[in-house]
Design a protein around this motif. Structure first.
Motif, PDB file in Angstrom:
ATOM      1  N   LYS A   1       0.811  -1.225   0.000  1.00 27.71           N
ATOM      2  CA  LYS A   1       0.000   0.000   0.000  1.00 27.71           C
ATOM      3  C   LYS A   1       0.844   1.275   0.000  1.00 27.71           C
ATOM      4  O   LYS A   1       0.301   2.360   0.027  1.00 27.71           O
ATOM      5  CB  LYS A   1      -0.931  -0.013   1.208  1.00 27.71           C
ATOM      6  CG  LYS A   1      -1.958  -1.119   1.148  1.00 27.71           C
ATOM      7  CD  LYS A   1      -2.800  -1.161   2.395  1.00 27.71           C
ATOM      8  CE  LYS A   1      -3.741  -2.359   2.339  1.00 27.71           C
ATOM      9  NZ  LYS A   1      -4.386  -2.611   3.611  1.00 27.71           N
ATOM     10  N   PHE A   2       2.166   1.123   0.003  1.00 25.31           N
ATOM     11  CA  PHE A   2       3.041   2.293  -0.079  1.00 25.31           C
ATOM     12  C   PHE A   2       2.764   3.014  -1.396  1.00 25.31           C
ATOM     13  O   PHE A   2       2.334   2.384  -2.364  1.00 25.31           O
ATOM     14  CB  PHE A   2       4.512   1.866  -0.074  1.00 25.31           C
ATOM     15  CG  PHE A   2       5.102   1.599   1.281  1.00 25.31           C
ATOM     16  CD1 PHE A   2       4.327   1.237   2.370  1.00 25.31           C
ATOM     17  CD2 PHE A   2       6.467   1.678   1.469  1.00 25.31           C
ATOM     18  CE1 PHE A   2       4.888   0.970   3.602  1.00 25.31           C
ATOM     19  CE2 PHE A   2       7.039   1.409   2.685  1.00 25.31           C
ATOM     20  CZ  PHE A   2       6.245   1.068   3.765  1.00 25.31           C
ATOM     21  N   PRO A   3       3.041   4.309  -1.463  1.00 27.00           N
ATOM     22  CA  PRO A   3       2.929   4.993  -2.762  1.00 27.00           C
ATOM     23  C   PRO A   3       3.804   4.274  -3.797  1.00 27.00           C
ATOM     24  O   PRO A   3       4.885   3.769  -3.459  1.00 27.00           O
ATOM     25  CB  PRO A   3       3.489   6.396  -2.473  1.00 27.00           C
ATOM     26  CG  PRO A   3       3.349   6.561  -1.003  1.00 27.00           C
ATOM     27  CD  PRO A   3       3.485   5.199  -0.403  1.00 27.00           C
ATOM     28  N   ARG A   4       3.317   4.224  -5.002  1.00 24.82           N
ATOM     29  CA  ARG A   4       3.970   3.432  -6.056  1.00 24.82           C
ATOM     30  C   ARG A   4       5.468   3.727  -6.172  1.00 24.82           C
ATOM     31  O   ARG A   4       6.274   2.814  -6.272  1.00 24.82           O
ATOM     32  CB  ARG A   4       3.298   3.660  -7.387  1.00 24.82           C
ATOM     33  CG  ARG A   4       3.867   2.799  -8.494  1.00 24.82           C
ATOM     34  CD  ARG A   4       3.106   2.991  -9.745  1.00 24.82           C
ATOM     35  NE  ARG A   4       1.735   2.544  -9.496  1.00 24.82           N
ATOM     36  CZ  ARG A   4       0.996   1.887 -10.340  1.00 24.82           C
ATOM     37  NH1 ARG A   4       1.443   1.628 -11.533  1.00 24.82           N
ATOM     38  NH2 ARG A   4      -0.219   1.507 -10.039  1.00 24.82           N
ATOM     39  N   ASP A   5       5.836   4.990  -6.142  1.00 22.29           N
ATOM     40  CA  ASP A   5       7.249   5.333  -6.320  1.00 22.29           C
ATOM     41  C   ASP A   5       8.113   4.924  -5.126  1.00 22.29           C
ATOM     42  O   ASP A   5       9.327   4.800  -5.252  1.00 22.29           O
ATOM     43  CB  ASP A   5       7.431   6.819  -6.630  1.00 22.29           C
ATOM     44  CG  ASP A   5       6.937   7.719  -5.512  1.00 22.29           C
ATOM     45  OD1 ASP A   5       5.972   7.344  -4.813  1.00 22.29           O
ATOM     46  OD2 ASP A   5       7.524   8.807  -5.347  1.00 22.29           O
TER      47      ASP A   5
ATOM     48  N   LEU B   1      11.787   1.898  -0.763  1.00 18.42           N
ATOM     49  CA  LEU B   1      11.704   1.670   0.678  1.00 18.42           C
ATOM     50  C   LEU B   1      10.942   0.389   1.015  1.00 18.42           C
ATOM     51  O   LEU B   1      11.387  -0.404   1.853  1.00 18.42           O
ATOM     52  CB  LEU B   1      11.064   2.878   1.358  1.00 18.42           C
ATOM     53  CG  LEU B   1      11.004   2.865   2.877  1.00 18.42           C
ATOM     54  CD1 LEU B   1      12.392   2.704   3.479  1.00 18.42           C
ATOM     55  CD2 LEU B   1      10.343   4.145   3.372  1.00 18.42           C
ATOM     56  N   GLY B   2       9.830   0.165   0.369  1.00 22.72           N
ATOM     57  CA  GLY B   2       9.033  -1.034   0.637  1.00 22.72           C
ATOM     58  C   GLY B   2       9.799  -2.306   0.340  1.00 22.72           C
ATOM     59  O   GLY B   2       9.786  -3.260   1.123  1.00 22.72           O
ATOM     60  N   LEU B   3      10.475  -2.313  -0.775  1.00 24.08           N
ATOM     61  CA  LEU B   3      11.266  -3.484  -1.154  1.00 24.08           C
ATOM     62  C   LEU B   3      12.417  -3.712  -0.185  1.00 24.08           C
ATOM     63  O   LEU B   3      12.731  -4.852   0.158  1.00 24.08           O
ATOM     64  CB  LEU B   3      11.788  -3.317  -2.585  1.00 24.08           C
ATOM     65  CG  LEU B   3      12.450  -4.533  -3.217  1.00 24.08           C
ATOM     66  CD1 LEU B   3      11.484  -5.714  -3.265  1.00 24.08           C
ATOM     67  CD2 LEU B   3      12.920  -4.188  -4.615  1.00 24.08           C
TER      68      LEU B   3
END
Length: 113
Positions: free
Chosen positions: A24-28, A33-35
């Motif tokens: 659900k993190f912003p796509r960019d 960061l999410g990865l």
């Protein structure tokens, strides 16, 4: 349950909980960061499993401990940027701290041997 098995289970559970949040993190930011958060958790899980089956556990556990510290900062950054809620951050931080305590205890146990 041993510290090793408990740390592995807690890491697995945290990974299972955070993967949907990261999606659900912003796509960019999802792919930066999410990865990184997902990768850190996967690395920690891998290191703990490796330590559980290894004779030379101490070096692997110290590496896992360092990865846990990096994860703490990534989670904090995610919260500060408002990518995760306060509730999610609190739960993730508590779980990460618990994993850190278990790994610290495991390191102490190995050092005493």
């Amino acid at each position: 349950m041993s510290e090793g098995a408990n740390a592995i289970t807690r890491t697995y559970d945290l990974l299972k909980r955070l993967m949907p949040a990261v999606s659900k993190f912003p796509r960019d930011k999802r792919y930066t960061l999410g990865l990184r958060i997902e990768d850190k958790l996967l690395i920690i899980l891998e290191l703990l499993i490796k330590a559980n089956y290894s004779r030379a556990k101490l070096d692997v556990l110290k590496t896992a401990n360092l990865e846990i510290e990096v994860l703490r900062h990534l989670l904090r950054l995610s919260y500060d940027l408002r990518f995760i809620s306060l509730k999610s951050y609190e739960h993730s931080s508590q779980q990460t701290n618990e994993i850190g305590r278990l790994v610290g205890g495991w390191i102490s146990q190995q050092t005493a041997k």
